[in-house]
Design a protein around this motif. Structure first.
Motif, PDB file in Angstrom:
ATOM      1  N   LEU A 125       0.821  -1.208   0.000  1.00  0.00           N
ATOM      2  CA  LEU A 125       0.000   0.000   0.000  1.00  0.00           C
ATOM      3  C   LEU A 125       0.854   1.258   0.000  1.00  0.00           C
ATOM      4  N   GLY A 126       2.026   1.171   0.588  1.00  0.00           N
ATOM      5  CA  GLY A 126       2.869   2.349   0.653  1.00  0.00           C
ATOM      6  C   GLY A 126       3.588   2.662  -0.634  1.00  0.00           C
ATOM      7  N   THR A 127       3.849   1.657  -1.436  1.00  0.00           N
ATOM      8  CA  THR A 127       4.606   1.880  -2.684  1.00  0.00           C
ATOM      9  C   THR A 127       3.683   2.056  -3.892  1.00  0.00           C
ATOM     10  N   SER A 128       2.905   1.050  -4.191  1.00  0.00           N
ATOM     11  CA  SER A 128       2.027   1.117  -5.378  1.00  0.00           C
ATOM     12  C   SER A 128       0.749   0.343  -5.097  1.00  0.00           C
ATOM     13  N   PRO A 129      -0.205   1.003  -4.472  1.00  0.00           N
ATOM     14  CA  PRO A 129      -1.427   0.295  -4.088  1.00  0.00           C
ATOM     15  C   PRO A 129      -2.299  -0.014  -5.302  1.00  0.00           C
ATOM     16  N   PRO A 130      -3.214  -0.931  -5.170  1.00  0.00           N
ATOM     17  CA  PRO A 130      -4.161  -1.218  -6.253  1.00  0.00           C
ATOM     18  C   PRO A 130      -5.028   0.014  -6.558  1.00  0.00           C
ATOM     19  N   PHE A 131      -5.477   0.106  -7.817  1.00  0.00           N
ATOM     20  CA  PHE A 131      -6.311   1.241  -8.227  1.00  0.00           C
ATOM     21  C   PHE A 131      -7.285   0.772  -9.314  1.00  0.00           C
ATOM     22  N   VAL A 132      -8.284   1.605  -9.560  1.00  0.00           N
ATOM     23  CA  VAL A 132      -9.282   1.286 -10.584  1.00  0.00           C
ATOM     24  C   VAL A 132      -8.678   1.528 -11.963  1.00  0.00           C
ATOM     25  N   ASP A 133      -8.849   0.566 -12.847  1.00  0.00           N
ATOM     26  CA  ASP A 133      -8.281   0.657 -14.193  1.00  0.00           C
ATOM     27  C   ASP A 133      -9.322   0.192 -15.207  1.00  0.00           C
ATOM     28  N   THR A 134      -9.038   0.446 -16.473  1.00  0.00           N
ATOM     29  CA  THR A 134      -9.949   0.018 -17.540  1.00  0.00           C
ATOM     30  C   THR A 134      -9.180  -0.815 -18.547  1.00  0.00           C
ATOM     31  N   ASP A 135      -9.862  -1.762 -19.121  1.00  0.00           N
ATOM     32  CA  ASP A 135      -9.314  -2.624 -20.165  1.00  0.00           C
ATOM     33  C   ASP A 135     -10.203  -2.470 -21.391  1.00  0.00           C
ATOM     34  N   ALA A 136      -9.670  -1.740 -22.410  1.00  0.00           N
ATOM     35  CA  ALA A 136     -10.472  -1.440 -23.598  1.00  0.00           C
ATOM     36  C   ALA A 136     -10.221  -2.414 -24.736  1.00  0.00           C
ATOM     37  N   GLY A 167      -1.577  -2.722  -9.218  1.00  0.00           N
ATOM     38  CA  GLY A 167      -0.563  -1.759  -8.798  1.00  0.00           C
ATOM     39  C   GLY A 167       0.807  -2.376  -8.961  1.00  0.00           C
ATOM     40  N   SER A 168       1.415  -2.738  -7.855  1.00  0.00           N
ATOM     41  CA  SER A 168       2.728  -3.377  -7.884  1.00  0.00           C
ATOM     42  C   SER A 168       2.544  -4.879  -8.007  1.00  0.00           C
ATOM     43  N   LEU A 169       2.885  -5.432  -9.156  1.00  0.00           N
ATOM     44  CA  LEU A 169       2.795  -6.878  -9.333  1.00  0.00           C
ATOM     45  C   LEU A 169       3.793  -7.604  -8.441  1.00  0.00           C
ATOM     46  N   THR A 170       4.903  -6.961  -8.175  1.00  0.00           N
ATOM     47  CA  THR A 170       5.901  -7.578  -7.287  1.00  0.00           C
ATOM     48  C   THR A 170       5.330  -7.796  -5.893  1.00  0.00           C
ATOM     49  N   ALA A 171       4.641  -6.765  -5.389  1.00  0.00           N
ATOM     50  CA  ALA A 171       4.032  -6.891  -4.060  1.00  0.00           C
ATOM     51  C   ALA A 171       2.937  -7.946  -4.075  1.00  0.00           C
ATOM     52  N   PHE A 172       2.160  -7.986  -5.171  1.00  0.00           N
ATOM     53  CA  PHE A 172       1.077  -8.978  -5.258  1.00  0.00           C
ATOM     54  C   PHE A 172       1.656 -10.389  -5.221  1.00  0.00           C
ATOM     55  N   TYR A 173       2.725 -10.622  -5.975  1.00  0.00           N
ATOM     56  CA  TYR A 173       3.304 -11.965  -5.997  1.00  0.00           C
ATOM     57  C   TYR A 173       4.058 -12.273  -4.704  1.00  0.00           C
ATOM     58  N   CYS A 174       4.520 -11.248  -4.021  1.00  0.00           N
ATOM     59  CA  CYS A 174       5.121 -11.485  -2.704  1.00  0.00           C
ATOM     60  C   CYS A 174       4.067 -11.985  -1.715  1.00  0.00           C
ATOM     61  N   VAL A 175       2.888 -11.330  -1.729  1.00  0.00           N
ATOM     62  CA  VAL A 175       1.787 -11.771  -0.858  1.00  0.00           C
ATOM     63  C   VAL A 175       1.366 -13.176  -1.226  1.00  0.00           C
ATOM     64  N   LEU A 176       1.203 -13.431  -2.499  1.00  0.00           N
ATOM     65  CA  LEU A 176       0.784 -14.762  -2.941  1.00  0.00           C
ATOM     66  C   LEU A 176       1.885 -15.791  -2.691  1.00  0.00           C
ATOM     67  N   GLY A 177       3.127 -15.384  -2.894  1.00  0.00           N
ATOM     68  CA  GLY A 177       4.232 -16.309  -2.655  1.00  0.00           C
ATOM     69  C   GLY A 177       4.374 -16.651  -1.174  1.00  0.00           C
ATOM     70  N   TYR A 178       4.121 -15.646  -0.316  1.00  0.00           N
ATOM     71  CA  TYR A 178       4.185 -15.921   1.125  1.00  0.00           C
ATOM     72  C   TYR A 178       3.139 -16.953   1.531  1.00  0.00           C
ATOM     73  N   LEU A 179       1.931 -16.813   0.945  1.00  0.00           N
ATOM     74  CA  LEU A 179       0.905 -17.826   1.208  1.00  0.00           C
ATOM     75  C   LEU A 179       1.351 -19.194   0.708  1.00  0.00           C
ATOM     76  N   GLY A 180       2.036 -19.205  -0.408  1.00  0.00           N
ATOM     77  CA  GLY A 180       2.523 -20.481  -0.936  1.00  0.00           C
ATOM     78  C   GLY A 180       3.567 -21.099  -0.029  1.00  0.00           C
ATOM     79  N   ILE A 181       4.422 -20.264   0.544  1.00  0.00           N
ATOM     80  CA  ILE A 181       5.446 -20.773   1.458  1.00  0.00           C
ATOM     81  C   ILE A 181       4.790 -21.399   2.684  1.00  0.00           C
ATOM     82  N   LEU A 182       3.782 -20.690   3.242  1.00  0.00           N
ATOM     83  CA  LEU A 182       3.066 -21.240   4.402  1.00  0.00           C
ATOM     84  C   LEU A 182       2.384 -22.548   4.050  1.00  0.00           C
TER      85      LEU A 182
END
Length: 860
Positions: free
Chosen positions: A721-732, A746-761
């Motif tokens: 949230l501090g670096t690049s939070p999610p936001f509303v976007d459009t796909d045309a 937003g930040s795909l790196t942060a998203f995959y870090c969250v998902l990767g952490y869940l995978g580690i657990l």
């Protein structure tokens, strides 16, 4: 000098011998054989006209004596030159503001085209009957200027002669670049305006009819080269292409072979329009060729230098019988028609040309006599009786130039005489004839408005761009040409209003009212773009359908236009339509199915939680650490419910909550499974008192696994949230005709870090559970935890490639489905067997049953 005096005496004697004939002429009878070949009107100052009156300008006969000239047919169209000259002279003589106490007169001579006969009459006029250069006893010394034309060649040849004597020459033919050389022709002035706007005028006509594939045919001279360059430049600027370019000269035997080449080129070309720029003397043979070869289906655009009325047969048999002609615009002169109606031989007795015309038209003598008896002519005869001469009632362009030339001479004479008033009295000036050479300074600077209101300038550099009348020749009645004005071009009007045309009045060569087409390739309609053919002109192209989401909303577009992101191209590729907003709504079938699944799973989980709470004192519930089971069930309820955040129209709050809630709640669930797995392992491994593992189990250390894991995940989410939070976007682009509103990670790196952490657990839980799967005990749930983590990891490993290959709403649906599937895997694999034992296998849900089972197994 004695010889010259003898010659003059001889001429004088001959005049005395002609006296009886002159008397007969005054009595009303004359003989053509005795009349001079000229038209004459007496005056204080004389203007001489040298024009071709008997032929088109080309005399193919080798006999040029007087008797042969008498037998030549008089061209009434050219005779209008005499009428225009007489009309202008009479107007000036009646004008009290011009040439005070002086009157104008004129002499008109016929000239031939051939070089060896062209100078016959000019030499007679200039040097006398015996044509002795630099000496004359015959020429009227009152002559002040010479009018020549309309052919450029005759003006050129005569101008060379007159330039030697600095005798003012005014040519009334079309403006000729070659004649504008003042070093070669110091005494020559051109009356006609320059064709400086002819290229713009012709191209404007091409654009009006959308003709973009045009042939060019010009004379191989200075005029043709200059106009050809102007035409090509103007056509290039307006994207009109040259289908073929032909130059032709009337000189030499090679002209015959050139005509065949021209004919083949014109007929084989797909261009239906041919621009011909030339004059009578350069392209006459081509017109004869056209008559014989019958070039069909071509629209001809011509300049005003063509005397079409004298070539009627050339344009009736072939397709060029209805050309579009650009003629210099001039104002109609009031009184000219009435003047022509009043013309007769009695009024102009010294006009041999009029006398011959009268004789041939009204049969004024007996068949056995060569003399004209005017008494035999109808007394009320008039030129307007002759239907074949109807075109002469309207002043032609060449005649209008003669009219202006006479006025230019009169204006120059008037100014010159005004300058002489200081040195001579009116009486003295009356008897003094000015020298022709004295007229040049005044002619060069002449600038006036004629009685019709048109501006007249002789200086080539100051001439104004001409306006053009667009004429069409109607072959109606059959065999009789009728010139019709169908439009006008004015270079002084606004750009879009320079050309005015009455299209309904045009007679086309095809014989129909439909406008001909002249294009190299058919137009590319809306939805298609032009694709140029390699090695061919820019007007030759193929039509290519526009690419997806690109349009061509006009005809013949070079490039397609890409639709904006909020619009899309229709199937015809000619219009951009507004895209509909789209998102994974709850009311959509897919959204409704996912919402129902989320609610059903959350209710089912709540039901399982209720069962566990109700049977919290049973052995199975106690043995599986009921507190952790409660935490896991509650987290699963929220896991199912958090999927609802992905449905509906996204906004900033929901976009942030989607990922943060998903990451934290699933961390709680997976960390709880990890804690349960660790406790199972510790429970079976710490059976000996005093061991450290037993101390860990007794001290409650596994309970800290959940908050520690949650803290790590919350830290990762905070960094997100501090670096690049999610936001509303459009796909045309993902879905045709729709703009998909979605949440950008937003930040795909942060998203995959969250998902990767869940995978580690999950992998840690799976590993520990897998190691403890064979531990003996009725209440051991390690196998169930192993299967649940296996399902969880499988779902999210499958999620990654599917998520990246999906687009638009499907991407959101894949993430929601993964949440529901992984949560359902945890619920089914861990709690379904326990609920089965609690509800159906009562003997397995107590310690008594458990002990009886162990005793029974030992005895056996």
């Amino acid at each position: 000098m004695a010889d010259a005096s003898g010659m003059c005496l001889l001429v004088f004697t001959l005049l005395l011998l002609q006296l009886p004939l002159l008397v007969r002429s005054l009595a009303g009878t004359s003989c053509f054989s005795t009349m001079k070949h000229r038209a004459h009107m007496d005056g204080d100052l004389m203007i001489t006209g040298l024009f071709p009156l008997y032929t088109l300008g080309i005399d193919h006969s080798n006999n040029h004596d007087s008797s042969h000239e008498d037998q030549m047919p008089l061209i009434f169209k050219n005779y209008q030159f005499v009428l225009a000259l007489a009309f202008a002279v009479e107007e000036i003589n009646k004008n009290p503001d011009l040439l005070h106490n002086f009157s104008l007169g004129f002499d008109m001579y016929n000239i031939h085209f051939r070089a060896w006969t062209m100078f016959k009459n000019p030499f007679t006029w200039l040097f006398g009957k015996y044509r002795i250069p630099n000496y004359s006893c015959m020429r009227d010394r009152r002559s002040i200027a010479v009018l020549t034309g309309p052919l450029g060649m005759t003006s050129d040849q005569i101008g060379t002669l007159l330039g030697l004597y600095r005798f003012p020459q005014l040519t009334m033919g079309p403006f000729d670049q070659a004649l504008s050389d003042h070093h070669k022709f110091p005494a020559l002035y051109q009356i006609a305006p320059k064709d400086t706007s002819i290229a713009t005028a012709m191209v404007s006509l091409l654009l009006y009819f959308s003709w973009s594939w045009v042939g060019l045919l010009t004379s191989q001279d200075e005029n043709g080269s200059w106009v050809l360059a102007e035409l090509k430049e103007e056509m290039t600027k307006n994207r009109v292409c040259v289908a073929y370019e032909l130059l032709i000269s009337s000189k030499g035997v090679s002209c015959l072979f050139k005509l065949i080449e021209v004919y083949n080129e014109i007929n084989k070309s797909s261009a239906s329009v041919l621009i011909i720029y030339g004059d009578n003397e350069s392209l006459l043979d081509l017109m004869v060729c056209i008559e014989q070869l019958l070039i069909k289906g071509k629209v001809c655009i011509m300049n005003s230098q063509w005397d079409l009325t004298m070539r009627r047969k050339y344009f009736i048999l072939g397709s060029l019988h209805v050309p579009l002609i650009f003629s210099h615009h001039h104002t109609d002169l009031s009184g000219f028609t009435d003047f022509i109606k009043a013309v007769n031989p009695s009024k102009y007795p010294e006009d041999i040309f009029l006398a011959r015309m009268w004789f041939l038209s009204f049969n004024c003598s007996d068949a056995d006599s060569d003399c004209v008896t005017w008494d035999n002519c109808p007394h009320d005869a008039s030129l307007d009786w002759l239907s074949g001469y109807i075109s002469v009632m309207t002043m032609s362009g060449d005649s209008y130039h003669i009219y202006n030339a006479v006025y230019a001479v009169a204006q120059a004479l008037h100014e010159m005489l005004l300058h002489q008033t200081e040195d001579h009295t009116m009486e003295n000036r009356k008897g003094t004839v000015p020298s022709p050479a004295q007229l040049h300074p005044f002619l060069k600077n002449i600038h006036f408005y004629n009685p019709a209101g048109d501006e007249v300038i002789l200086d080539d550099e100051r001439k104004l761009d001409p306006e053009y009348d667009i004429l069409n020749i109607w072959n109606f009645p059959e065999g009789l040409q009728f010139t019709v004005k169908i439009g006008k071009f004015s270079p002084y009007a606004l750009h879009d209003n320079q050309l005015s045309l009455y299209e309904d009045m045009v007679e086309w060569p095809t014989g129909t009212a439909e406008t001909p087409h002249s294009v190299c390739s058919k137009n590319c309609g809306p939805g298609f773009r032009k694709s140029h053919q390699e090695g061919k002109a820019a007007c030759c192209f193929d039509c290519t359908l526009c690419a997806e989401n690109e349009i061509a909303n006009e005809t013949d577009m070079e490039q397609c236009i890409k639709c904006p992101d909020h619009q899309y191209a229709n199937t015809q590729r000619n219009k951009c339509l507004l895209k509909d907003s789209s998102f994974l709504a709850i009311r959509d079938p897919l959204g409704m199915a996912l919402a129902c699944m989320a609610l059903c799973f959350s209710m089912l989980t709540a039901a399982v939680l209720g069962i566990f709470v109700k049977h919290h004192d049973t052995a199975i519930v106690k043995a599986n650490n009921r507190i952790l089971s409660y935490i896991l069930l509650i987290s699963l309820i929220f896991c199912f419910l958090c999927s609802l955040l992905f449905l509906g129209c996204p906004n900033t709050v929901t976009c942030i909550l989607q990922q943060i809630t998903f990451g934290v709640i699933f961390t709680v669930a997976v960390s709880t499974v990890l804690a349960k797995t660790v406790i199972v392992v510790l429970a079976f491994k710490a059976t000996s008192p005093g061991r450290k593992l037993r101390w860990l189990l007794v001290s409650g250390a596994p309970k800290f696994i959940i908050p520690i894991c949650i803290l790590i995940q919350v830290t990762l989410c905070g960094f997100w949230l501090g670096t690049s939070p999610p936001f509303v976007d459009t796909d045309a682009h993902s879905e045709h005709g729709h703009i998909i509103i979605l949440c950008n990670k937003g930040s795909l790196t942060a998203f995959y870090c969250v998902l990767g952490y869940l995978g580690i657990l999950a992998m840690a839980s799976f590993t520990v559970a897998f190691l403890a799967r064979n531990l003996p005990d009725t209440f051991n749930e390690a196998k169930f935890l192993t299967f649940s983590m296996l399902v969880f990891c499988s779902v999210w490993l499958t999620f990654l490639p599917v998520y990246h290959s999906a687009k638009g709403k499907v991407m959101v649906a894949v993430e929601v489905f993964s949440i529901l599937a992984s949560g359902a895997g945890l619920l089914g694999c861990i709690f379904a067997p326990r609920c089965y034992n609690i509800l159906l296998m009562f003997n397995r849900n107590s310690l008594h049953g458990f002990r009886d089972k162990r005793l029974y197994s030992r005895r056996n």
